[in-house]
Design a protein around this motif. Sequence first.
Motif, short mmCIF file in Angstrom:
data_model
loop_
_atom_site.label_atom_id
_atom_site.label_comp_id
_atom_site.label_asym_id
_atom_site.label_seq_id
_atom_site.Cartn_x
_atom_site.Cartn_y
_atom_site.Cartn_z
N THR A 183 0.84 -1.21 0.00
CA THR A 183 0.00 0.00 0.00
C THR A 183 0.87 1.25 0.00
N GLY A 184 0.27 2.39 -0.29
CA GLY A 184 0.99 3.67 -0.26
C GLY A 184 0.27 4.65 0.64
N GLY A 185 0.95 5.76 0.96
CA GLY A 185 0.28 6.84 1.68
C GLY A 185 0.72 7.00 3.11
N MET A 186 0.94 5.89 3.79
CA MET A 186 1.27 5.96 5.22
C MET A 186 2.60 6.68 5.46
N HIS A 187 3.59 6.40 4.62
CA HIS A 187 4.95 6.87 4.93
C HIS A 187 5.36 8.12 4.16
N GLY A 188 4.47 8.64 3.31
CA GLY A 188 4.80 9.86 2.58
C GLY A 188 6.02 9.68 1.71
N ALA A 189 6.94 10.67 1.78
CA ALA A 189 8.09 10.67 0.88
C ALA A 189 9.25 9.85 1.39
N ASN A 190 9.17 9.37 2.63
CA ASN A 190 10.28 8.61 3.20
C ASN A 190 9.79 7.88 4.44
N ARG A 191 10.05 6.57 4.49
CA ARG A 191 9.63 5.80 5.67
C ARG A 191 10.72 5.81 6.74
N LEU A 192 10.33 5.94 7.99
CA LEU A 192 11.28 5.77 9.08
C LEU A 192 11.48 4.28 9.33
N GLY A 193 12.73 3.89 9.61
CA GLY A 193 13.01 2.49 9.94
C GLY A 193 12.15 2.06 11.12
N GLY A 194 11.68 0.83 11.08
CA GLY A 194 10.86 0.33 12.18
C GLY A 194 9.39 0.61 12.01
N ASN A 195 9.05 1.58 11.16
CA ASN A 195 7.65 1.92 10.94
C ASN A 195 6.95 0.95 9.99
N SER A 196 7.71 0.06 9.36
CA SER A 196 7.02 -0.90 8.49
C SER A 196 6.45 -2.04 9.32
N LEU A 197 7.24 -2.56 10.25
CA LEU A 197 6.72 -3.67 11.06
C LEU A 197 5.50 -3.21 11.86
N SER A 198 5.53 -1.97 12.36
CA SER A 198 4.35 -1.50 13.10
C SER A 198 3.20 -1.20 12.14
N ASP A 199 3.52 -0.71 10.94
CA ASP A 199 2.50 -0.45 9.91
C ASP A 199 1.74 -1.75 9.59
N LEU A 200 2.49 -2.82 9.36
CA LEU A 200 1.79 -4.03 8.93
C LEU A 200 0.94 -4.62 10.05
N LEU A 201 1.36 -4.41 11.31
CA LEU A 201 0.54 -4.90 12.43
C LEU A 201 -0.74 -4.09 12.55
N VAL A 202 -0.60 -2.76 12.47
CA VAL A 202 -1.77 -1.89 12.64
C VAL A 202 -2.74 -2.04 11.46
N PHE A 203 -2.19 -1.95 10.25
CA PHE A 203 -3.10 -1.93 9.10
C PHE A 203 -3.55 -3.33 8.68
N GLY A 204 -2.78 -4.37 9.05
CA GLY A 204 -3.28 -5.73 8.87
C GLY A 204 -4.52 -5.94 9.72
N TRP A 205 -4.42 -5.49 10.95
CA TRP A 205 -5.55 -5.56 11.91
C TRP A 205 -6.76 -4.81 11.36
N LEU A 206 -6.54 -3.58 10.88
CA LEU A 206 -7.67 -2.78 10.37
C LEU A 206 -8.25 -3.36 9.08
N ALA A 207 -7.38 -3.92 8.23
CA ALA A 207 -7.88 -4.52 6.98
C ALA A 207 -8.81 -5.69 7.29
N GLY A 208 -8.42 -6.50 8.30
CA GLY A 208 -9.27 -7.62 8.71
C GLY A 208 -10.63 -7.12 9.18
N LYS A 209 -10.62 -6.07 9.96
CA LYS A 209 -11.90 -5.50 10.44
C LYS A 209 -12.72 -4.95 9.27
N GLY A 210 -12.02 -4.26 8.37
CA GLY A 210 -12.70 -3.67 7.21
C GLY A 210 -13.35 -4.75 6.35
N ALA A 211 -12.61 -5.84 6.13
CA ALA A 211 -13.14 -6.92 5.28
C ALA A 211 -14.36 -7.56 5.94
N LYS A 212 -14.29 -7.75 7.23
CA LYS A 212 -15.41 -8.37 7.95
C LYS A 212 -16.68 -7.51 7.78
#
Length: 611
Positions: A406-435
């Motif tokens: 996906t795009g949008g969360m990190h803008g023009a540059n991602r901070l290290g460590g923000n991907s692992l937290s991104d996938l936990l947060v947005f994986g969780w929200l995607a599951g809720k959204g799909a349900k």
Amino acid sequence: MNADISEIQTFDHDVVVIGAGGAGLRAAIECSAQGLNTGMICKSLLGKAHTVMAEGGAAASLGHTDERDNWKVHFRDTIRGGKFLNQWRMAELHAQHAADRVRELEEWGAVFDRTPDGYINQRPFGGHRYPRLAHTGDRTGLEIIRTLQDYGIHQGIHVHQECTALKLLKDSGKISGVFGYWRDTGRFVLFRTKAVIMATGGAGKIWRVTSNSWEYTGDGMEMAYSAGAELIDMEFAQFHPTGMIWPLSVRGILVTEGVRGEGGVLLNSENERFMFNYTPDRFKEETADSPEEAQRWLDGDTSARRPPELLTRDVVAKSIMKEVEAGRGSAHGGAYLDIASRRDGEYIKRKLPSMYHQFKELAEVDITKERMEVGPTLHYMMGGIAVDGDTQMTAVPGLFACGECTGGMHGANRLGGNSLSDLLVFGWLAGKGAKEYVRQLSRPLQIDPDHIEEARRQAVGPLNQEGGENPYLLHEELQNIMNDVNIVRTADGLKRAIDSLEELKPKLANIYAAGSSQYNPGWNQALSMRPMFIVAEAVARAALIREESRGAHTRLDFEGEREEWGNINIMICQNTDGSMDARKVGRNSPPDHLAKIAYSNLEDLEGGVHV
Ligand code: FAD
């Protein structure tokens, strides 16, 4: 002639998650927790995703190592690191929920390194004001994926391994299925489903020097784009400053930012710690201006500012390039990374065991005694499928996406460590959204047999040719073209790249794989070429439009950030004639409460409420 659907192996699920990295697993866990029959497809074996390779850690404002940390400081760091181009709502959700998602992992059995008091330890990383990365030595991804897998399997997720998804199928505009094939037998497979969650990770294989493995060919971005979704921020591809550069056979393999987080410093050929010369004005208030102050920060002095080696990745990567251009590069055209003279051998082996073995085995370098040689490597896609932050749904009803695709969360540059937290947060929200989406569906969905036949015909195309273009050589040509869409860019180079991609399209249509569909790596490679071409074109077109330099996107002909571009995202979609549309779209202003945080003084945020 139409395919007889009954001949194609078929599975029925409420939701199909494509990709079994951290994002896919977290989404699948949420779906099955919500009572959905959940299937998960992955190209290789379960557990072999990029997430497992993550070394440094997951960023979350737990406040264990510095109690001044809180979600607002994390949000502010993320926005400033992303050069104010992040989707505001996504960055807000991410910073607010990352800590709970990390704690949840711990409840599910993840073992993180500890503080002396027994709390999850947090390590410093580039662009993060406070030590913020929850980690397990330098094998954090392994611990996260092990935990998610164990937990997910026991939740009853159906896993379809070594299966490549090729195409999304729709019924009156709504997602109704996925067409794919088993990589070993070459047989086709159909998944009937009410919703799809795309979690296929990045697209690093488009570039020659990359930390990415063979799976990362942008499949999910292409499938979503071809189904009618939009891509956002594609001009922003992250070059990590420290990849291995020698020997040539290992060029690109990642050297975790954790080395610098643990005190490693960058040196040029004159042994100068050059990062002190490159602090941008925006980060001066938070960056040390002497080695003594940097050392005090590492020793835990909260009044000191962080070392310049921990500036954001775009800044560090470009600084290394400037040193090389000035004739002060390392022996093989990069910089030296030294931790040996900063930490004792036992500490290095305990905190960075993978790095120790990686250099010992691949480069015959003992990092407890010698310096490493490092240089930029393509690492991560900030751009990707555009989604609604709260639900993670794309513009296509029933198609959700999360994680690196996906795009949008990190803008023009991602901070290290923000991907692992991104996938936990947005994986969780995607599951809720799909349900929620599946719950509201009012009628059963169908799959048109003609659509299956078309997908099958496209897939067997390379096998049915009498001869034609070699997919491996075509991949090499593509990587050559991307030299013009690299860490620094110009209008001439980008136009040349777009023209060359156009010229190669007839070759793409004439791609050939010898042999049958069984155990056929050439055919696998041929099928990954369209996704790589689409993503490459999207990156080049977006990069040509953005006439400024911001974050990971550097235009030699348009230096520096331009104010007017801070209000614009570039969106990509497919025209009805199959051509690519790239256009500028104005950004919404941030809501007041977020603008206040993003532009505030740090002192106003410290010691705030922990979420
Ligand atoms: P991935 O984990 O990449 O998983 C993608 C999944 O999709 C895989 O299962 C793959 O098989 C599957 N897939 C792809 N295409 C298809 C298809 N067509 N059909 C079926 N399945 C498909 N980030 C951090 O925050 N901290 C770190 O310390 C860190 N270290 C890193 C170190 C390395 C060496 C690398 C490469 C990355 C690192 N990152 C780090 C980035 C981070 O690991 C990734 O961005 C993140 O793991 C991506 O997770 P994901 O779930 O989106 O995708």
